[in-house]
Motif scaffolding. Sequence first.
Motif, PDB file in Angstrom:
ATOM      1  N   VAL A  32      32.392 -61.001 -50.098  1.00  0.00           N
ATOM      2  CA  VAL A  32      33.416 -60.511 -51.008  1.00  0.00           C
ATOM      3  C   VAL A  32      34.115 -59.347 -50.317  1.00  0.00           C
ATOM      4  O   VAL A  32      33.509 -58.317 -50.032  1.00  0.00           O
ATOM      5  N   GLU A  45      38.622 -57.541 -54.677  1.00  0.00           N
ATOM      6  CA  GLU A  45      38.833 -58.310 -55.899  1.00  0.00           C
ATOM      7  C   GLU A  45      39.655 -59.566 -55.598  1.00  0.00           C
ATOM      8  O   GLU A  45      40.792 -59.488 -55.133  1.00  0.00           O
ATOM      9  N   ILE A  92      26.400 -59.873 -60.234  1.00  0.00           N
ATOM     10  CA  ILE A  92      26.410 -59.653 -58.787  1.00  0.00           C
ATOM     11  C   ILE A  92      27.555 -58.724 -58.401  1.00  0.00           C
ATOM     12  O   ILE A  92      27.361 -57.744 -57.669  1.00  0.00           O
ATOM     13  N   LEU A  93      28.748 -59.017 -58.891  1.00  0.00           N
ATOM     14  CA  LEU A  93      29.919 -58.219 -58.516  1.00  0.00           C
ATOM     15  C   LEU A  93      29.831 -56.782 -59.021  1.00  0.00           C
ATOM     16  O   LEU A  93      30.236 -55.849 -58.330  1.00  0.00           O
ATOM     17  N   VAL A 107      37.637 -63.499 -50.899  1.00  0.00           N
ATOM     18  CA  VAL A 107      36.312 -63.924 -50.456  1.00  0.00           C
ATOM     19  C   VAL A 107      36.452 -64.719 -49.166  1.00  0.00           C
ATOM     20  O   VAL A 107      37.344 -65.553 -49.042  1.00  0.00           O
ATOM     21  N   VAL A 166      29.731 -70.907 -58.360  1.00  0.00           N
ATOM     22  CA  VAL A 166      29.502 -69.494 -58.053  1.00  0.00           C
ATOM     23  C   VAL A 166      30.525 -69.020 -57.030  1.00  0.00           C
ATOM     24  O   VAL A 166      31.117 -67.949 -57.185  1.00  0.00           O
ATOM     25  N   ILE A 167      30.755 -69.837 -56.002  1.00  0.00           N
ATOM     26  CA  ILE A 167      31.735 -69.458 -54.982  1.00  0.00           C
ATOM     27  C   ILE A 167      33.114 -69.296 -55.614  1.00  0.00           C
ATOM     28  O   ILE A 167      33.840 -68.344 -55.314  1.00  0.00           O
ATOM     29  N   LEU A 190      33.364 -66.113 -57.574  1.00  0.00           N
ATOM     30  CA  LEU A 190      33.466 -64.949 -56.697  1.00  0.00           C
ATOM     31  C   LEU A 190      34.905 -64.727 -56.246  1.00  0.00           C
ATOM     32  O   LEU A 190      35.252 -63.653 -55.785  1.00  0.00           O
ATOM     33  N   THR A 220      27.488 -64.249 -61.761  1.00  0.00           N
ATOM     34  CA  THR A 220      28.522 -63.777 -60.848  1.00  0.00           C
ATOM     35  C   THR A 220      29.015 -62.390 -61.235  1.00  0.00           C
ATOM     36  O   THR A 220      29.167 -61.511 -60.377  1.00  0.00           O
ATOM     37  N   GLU A 221      29.240 -62.166 -62.520  1.00  0.00           N
ATOM     38  CA  GLU A 221      29.673 -60.845 -62.981  1.00  0.00           C
ATOM     39  C   GLU A 221      28.621 -59.789 -62.644  1.00  0.00           C
ATOM     40  O   GLU A 221      28.943 -58.704 -62.176  1.00  0.00           O
ATOM     41  N   ALA A 247      29.074 -66.180 -48.550  1.00  0.00           N
ATOM     42  CA  ALA A 247      30.301 -65.719 -49.205  1.00  0.00           C
ATOM     43  C   ALA A 247      30.357 -64.204 -49.090  1.00  0.00           C
ATOM     44  O   ALA A 247      29.489 -63.508 -49.606  1.00  0.00           O
TER      45      ALA A 247
END
Length: 84
Positions: free
Chosen positions: A67, A70, A21-22, A73, A42-43, A46, A18-19, A65
Amino acid sequence: MADALGLSPVEKTLAEDTEHILLNHAGKTVLVVGHTNTVPGVIQLLGDNGDHGIDDDEFDNMFVATVLGEGKVRVTRLKYGDRT
């Protein structure tokens, strides 16, 4: 899917995935494939704390999802294929 697109799958912990991806894929489309015990996590990582539980005998779920910022979502739960 990875073979069809000529990509190599990457396996990390949920938090690492997740980190990554973001931090590295902002504004892009990312496919995350998982199971009943990983997709809801994961959701949540996010930034969405809704109930996205999946029963062990469900195989027709797809979550989109988006984003928005911050900790913001939008999650859309879809069904596909034969109903399970």
